[in-house]
Design an enzyme around this catalytic site. Sequence first.
Site, short mmCIF file in Angstrom:
data_model
loop_
_atom_site.label_atom_id
_atom_site.label_comp_id
_atom_site.label_asym_id
_atom_site.label_seq_id
_atom_site.Cartn_x
_atom_site.Cartn_y
_atom_site.Cartn_z
N GLU A 177 0.83 -1.21 0.00
CA GLU A 177 0.00 0.00 0.00
C GLU A 177 0.87 1.26 0.00
OE1 GLU A 177 0.64 -2.15 2.28
OE2 GLU A 177 0.18 -1.49 4.33
N SER A 227 8.42 -8.34 5.98
CA SER A 227 9.22 -8.47 7.20
C SER A 227 9.01 -9.87 7.80
CB SER A 227 8.78 -7.40 8.20
OG SER A 227 7.39 -7.52 8.42
N CYS A 282 16.50 -6.58 0.97
CA CYS A 282 16.69 -7.76 1.82
C CYS A 282 18.07 -8.35 1.61
CB CYS A 282 15.63 -8.80 1.52
SG CYS A 282 15.84 -9.55 -0.09
N GLU A 383 16.82 -6.23 12.12
CA GLU A 383 16.89 -5.65 10.78
C GLU A 383 16.50 -4.17 10.87
OE1 GLU A 383 13.79 -6.65 7.90
OE2 GLU A 383 15.33 -6.82 6.37
P1 NAD Z 1 5.80 -5.59 5.65
O1 NAD Z 1 5.94 -6.90 6.32
O2 NAD Z 1 5.45 -4.41 6.48
O3 NAD Z 1 4.65 -5.66 4.51
C1 NAD Z 1 4.64 -6.67 3.52
C2 NAD Z 1 3.20 -6.92 3.08
O4 NAD Z 1 2.44 -7.37 4.20
C3 NAD Z 1 2.51 -5.66 2.57
O5 NAD Z 1 1.74 -6.00 1.43
C4 NAD Z 1 1.64 -5.22 3.74
O6 NAD Z 1 0.45 -4.59 3.33
C5 NAD Z 1 1.34 -6.51 4.47
N1 NAD Z 1 1.25 -6.36 5.94
C6 NAD Z 1 1.92 -5.48 6.72
N2 NAD Z 1 1.62 -5.68 8.02
C7 NAD Z 1 0.76 -6.73 8.06
C8 NAD Z 1 0.09 -7.43 9.12
N3 NAD Z 1 0.26 -7.08 10.38
N4 NAD Z 1 -0.71 -8.46 8.80
C9 NAD Z 1 -0.88 -8.83 7.51
N5 NAD Z 1 -0.27 -8.19 6.47
C10 NAD Z 1 0.53 -7.16 6.73
O7 NAD Z 1 7.13 -5.36 4.81
P2 NAD Z 1 7.60 -4.03 4.05
O8 NAD Z 1 7.99 -3.01 5.06
O9 NAD Z 1 6.63 -3.67 3.00
O10 NAD Z 1 8.91 -4.57 3.29
C11 NAD Z 1 10.18 -4.62 3.87
C12 NAD Z 1 10.47 -5.99 4.44
O11 NAD Z 1 10.41 -6.97 3.40
C13 NAD Z 1 11.88 -6.09 5.00
O12 NAD Z 1 11.82 -6.82 6.20
C14 NAD Z 1 12.66 -6.85 3.94
O13 NAD Z 1 13.79 -7.55 4.39
C15 NAD Z 1 11.60 -7.79 3.45
N6 NAD Z 1 11.93 -8.29 2.12
C16 NAD Z 1 12.38 -9.57 2.01
C17 NAD Z 1 12.76 -10.07 0.77
C18 NAD Z 1 13.28 -11.47 0.63
O14 NAD Z 1 13.57 -11.88 -0.49
N7 NAD Z 1 13.43 -12.23 1.72
C19 NAD Z 1 12.68 -9.24 -0.36
C20 NAD Z 1 12.21 -7.93 -0.21
C21 NAD Z 1 11.84 -7.47 1.04
#
Ligand code: NAD
Length: 482
Positions: A177, A227, A282, A383
């Site tokens: 979002e 995350s 990541c 992280e």
């Molecule tokens: P995030 O976990 O906040 O959000 C990811 C998705 O989950 C989004 O679509 C969001 O709307 C949804 N979301 C958020 N909180 C939620 C909840 N409580 N319940 C259900 N859904 C929820 O992550 P972000 O801040 O958008 O992205 C950064 C994170 O992603 C970092 O931790 C990074 O390391 C990780 N990441 C990992 C990889 C990998 O390959 N392992 C790649 C890219 C990013």
Amino acid sequence: MSTMVQNYVGGEWCGVSHSETLTVTNPASGGEIGRVPLSTGADVDKAVQAAKSAYPGWRSTPSPERARVLFRLKSLLDEHKEDLAQLLTTEHGKVIAETRGEVQRGIENVEHACGIPSLMMGDTVEQIAEGIDSASWRQPIGVFGVITPYNFPVMIPLWFWPYAVATGNTVVLKPSEQDPLTHQKIIDLVEEAGLPPGVLNVVHGGRESVEAICDHPDIAGVSFVGSSKVAEIVYRRASAAGKRVQSLGGAKNYMIVLPDADMEVALDACSGSIFGSTGQRCLAGSVIVGVGDAHTEIRDRMLDTASSIRLGDGLEEATDMGPVISAAHRDRVVSFIDQGVADGAKLSLDGRDATVEGLENGYWVGPTVFEDVSPDLSIATEEIFGPVAGINRARDIDEAVGMMHGSLYGNACSIFTTSGKAAREFRYQAGISMIGVNIGVAAPMAFFPFGGSKNSFFGDLKAQGKDAISFFTDQRVVISRW
Ligand code: NAD
């Protein structure tokens, strides 16, 4: 100008069932550039029903025809690469060279999925018993949910949905979002490429829509990236609802520099890895361990390089590093730095007060370097996802690898050395999924699996490569006697 983002269901752009929206900003200026709706369970259900209705027709479309749609999409993405990169910089903040790279990495996944007739081939064995033959077919499964993070809003959705639709499934995508605008443009191109209505649907929103995807009885599987905290929640919730799940989480990546390393290569790779995308990757390095005499040299040179990084609007070619995604994320990164200082870590470069003239409302954090970080501090274990490095020293490679093994994450790691033996031993002992040898960002290309271990990954089949084909298909085995 502010764009109102819409859901895309059954080939139509549509609103959602209530009027609450979130603001999408340009992180370099803090100004509003869009509004994104928050879908409810009912909106998710509407998208799932569209995907379910499209499934029988799409499944029976011959695989070369499905591939042709992706070939057309690949050409359209190539044609629009620069517009997509510019829009991506505007909503994400990372510099234009990085967004061009991201769009390219996304296109490579579409390209790889174009080979689906070969990638989906099964196995056959004749005469497994007298007069009996056996064969396996890979078949699609139904509707898949794809939930993605903000840091690669073009590339990460393309790690999943092209493979899901190439194999004959249909999809409900829930992008981040925080930066949904560029993928919205990609959906226009998907339509132009001729993907039939309902094969790919998009719902926007946050937690409520994610939970609805995890629980929906008509969704067969979920691909998630975000995350670790949310990755684990999604993994548990969706698998408890009987789905197959691949859930990629966060990271804390170590970079080990040996005394025999080419220091120019190590310096370039470490600073690019730590400060590229303002640390929001990541695969970003976050702890450098200098072994023996390498420590002083890599520390001094890293501090010089980090101090000379120019912050600014990522659309300007001269900018080295853009802002972080939001004011809330800037405050989170700054609070980690505050905590590191309060815990007694040595702060050698402080990016907390960074700003950019004319863009004072942007979400700035400058390059930040801690030294000799004790392994129990939050800046060492958690992280941070910002431009913050820790530089530690180790007596020898065993001590350095021991520090790395102490981390709860297992996404990526790197070694810098001119010794093939040391590199081989490191690879053998690392226990981490993506390993760089004289490489700072060990990003597997589309035909290799992408994903970590330990708290960085929940599931078994990873993104991309052969794993993607396995994840989106079931093997059906036929044993025949005639
Ligand atoms: P995030 O976990 O906040 O959000 C990811 C998705 O989950 C989004 O679509 C969001 O709307 C949804 N979301 C958020 N909180 C939620 C909840 N409580 N319940 C259900 N859904 C929820 O992550 P972000 O801040 O958008 O992205 C950064 C994170 O992603 C970092 O931790 C990074 O390391 C990780 N990441 C990992 C990889 C990998 O390959 N392992 C790649 C890219 C990013």
